[in-house]
Design an enzyme around this catalytic site. Structure first.
Site, short mmCIF file in Angstrom:
data_model
loop_
_atom_site.label_atom_id
_atom_site.label_comp_id
_atom_site.label_asym_id
_atom_site.label_seq_id
_atom_site.Cartn_x
_atom_site.Cartn_y
_atom_site.Cartn_z
N HIS A 37 -10.89 1.43 -6.07
CA HIS A 37 -9.88 2.19 -5.33
C HIS A 37 -10.39 2.47 -3.92
O HIS A 37 -11.55 2.25 -3.63
CB HIS A 37 -9.57 3.49 -6.06
N CYS A 70 0.34 1.16 -4.04
CA CYS A 70 0.08 0.69 -5.40
C CYS A 70 -0.71 -0.59 -5.23
O CYS A 70 -1.49 -0.72 -4.28
CB CYS A 70 1.38 0.52 -6.18
N GLN A 74 4.89 -2.84 -3.06
CA GLN A 74 6.25 -3.37 -2.98
C GLN A 74 7.23 -2.57 -3.82
O GLN A 74 8.37 -2.38 -3.42
CB GLN A 74 6.27 -4.83 -3.40
N VAL A 75 6.79 -2.11 -4.97
CA VAL A 75 7.71 -1.38 -5.83
C VAL A 75 7.25 0.06 -6.07
O VAL A 75 7.86 1.02 -5.60
CB VAL A 75 7.93 -2.11 -7.18
N ARG A 76 6.13 0.20 -6.78
CA ARG A 76 5.72 1.55 -7.18
C ARG A 76 5.39 2.45 -5.99
O ARG A 76 5.79 3.61 -5.95
CB ARG A 76 4.52 1.47 -8.14
ZN LIG Z 1 -14.23 6.67 -5.78
#
Ligand SMILES: [Zn+2]
Length: 130
Positions: A37, A70, A74-76
Site C-alpha cells: 500500500h 483502489c 476506475q470503479v471503487r
Molecule cells: Zn504501511
C-alpha cells in the site's frame, strides 16, 4: 460540493503527500493485505465503506484534502469518493475538508511507476517513506 470528482496524478500525490493536511484513503478490499500500500494510507474497504463514513471523518480530522484510490481507481475509488462527497453535502458537517480527489490509475499505476510501496501490516499504517 459538486459530484464531479477530480483526479490527481501519482506525481502530484508524491509531492503533496509530505504535507500534513492530506489523507490517502485506500478502498481496495483484500488486495491491500498482499499487494502492499501507499505509506501512511488509511484502509476503508469499499465493501463496508458506506457503514464507516463517520469513522473515516473522525480519522481524517485536521486534514483538508482526501485522496481516494483502489487498484485502478476506475470503479471503487471514484464510487467511494462520490459517496463521501455526497455524505458531506447531505450532513453539512463542518469537517474542514476542502477537496476530495481520486488517484489516477490507482495503486497499480502508482506501483507500476516505481513509486514507494509500503508492506507493513500495521493498522493503520504509520509509514512515512520519503
Ligand atoms: Zn504501511
Amino acid at each position: 460540493m459538486a459530484q464531479t470528482i477530480s483526479y490527481i496524478t501519482g506525481a502530484q500525490l508524491l509531492s503533496l503527500r509530505r504535507r500534513p493536511n492530506i489523507a490517502i484513503i485506500d478502498v481496495r478490499d483484500e488486495e491491500r493485505s498482499y499487494d502492499g500500500h501507499i505509506a501512511g494510507s488509511l484502509h476503508y474497504a469499499s465493501d463496508t465503506f458506506s457503514d464507516k463514513i463517520s469513522d473515516l471523518i473522525q480519522d481524517v480530522k485536521g486534514k483538508d484534502t482526501l485522496v481516494f484510490h483502489c487498484a485502478l481507481s476506475q470503479v471503487r475509488g471514484p464510487t467511494c469518493a462520490r459517496k463521501f462527497a455526497s455524505h458531506l453535502e447531505e450532513t453539512k458537517e463542518d469537517t474542514g475538508i476542502k477537496s476530495v480527489l481520486v488517484l489516477e490509475r490507482g495503486f497499480n499505476g502508482w506501483e507500476a511507476s516505481g513509486r514507494p510501496v509500503c508492506r507493513c501490516t500495521d493498522v493503520p499504517c504509520k509509514g512515512k517513506t520519503t
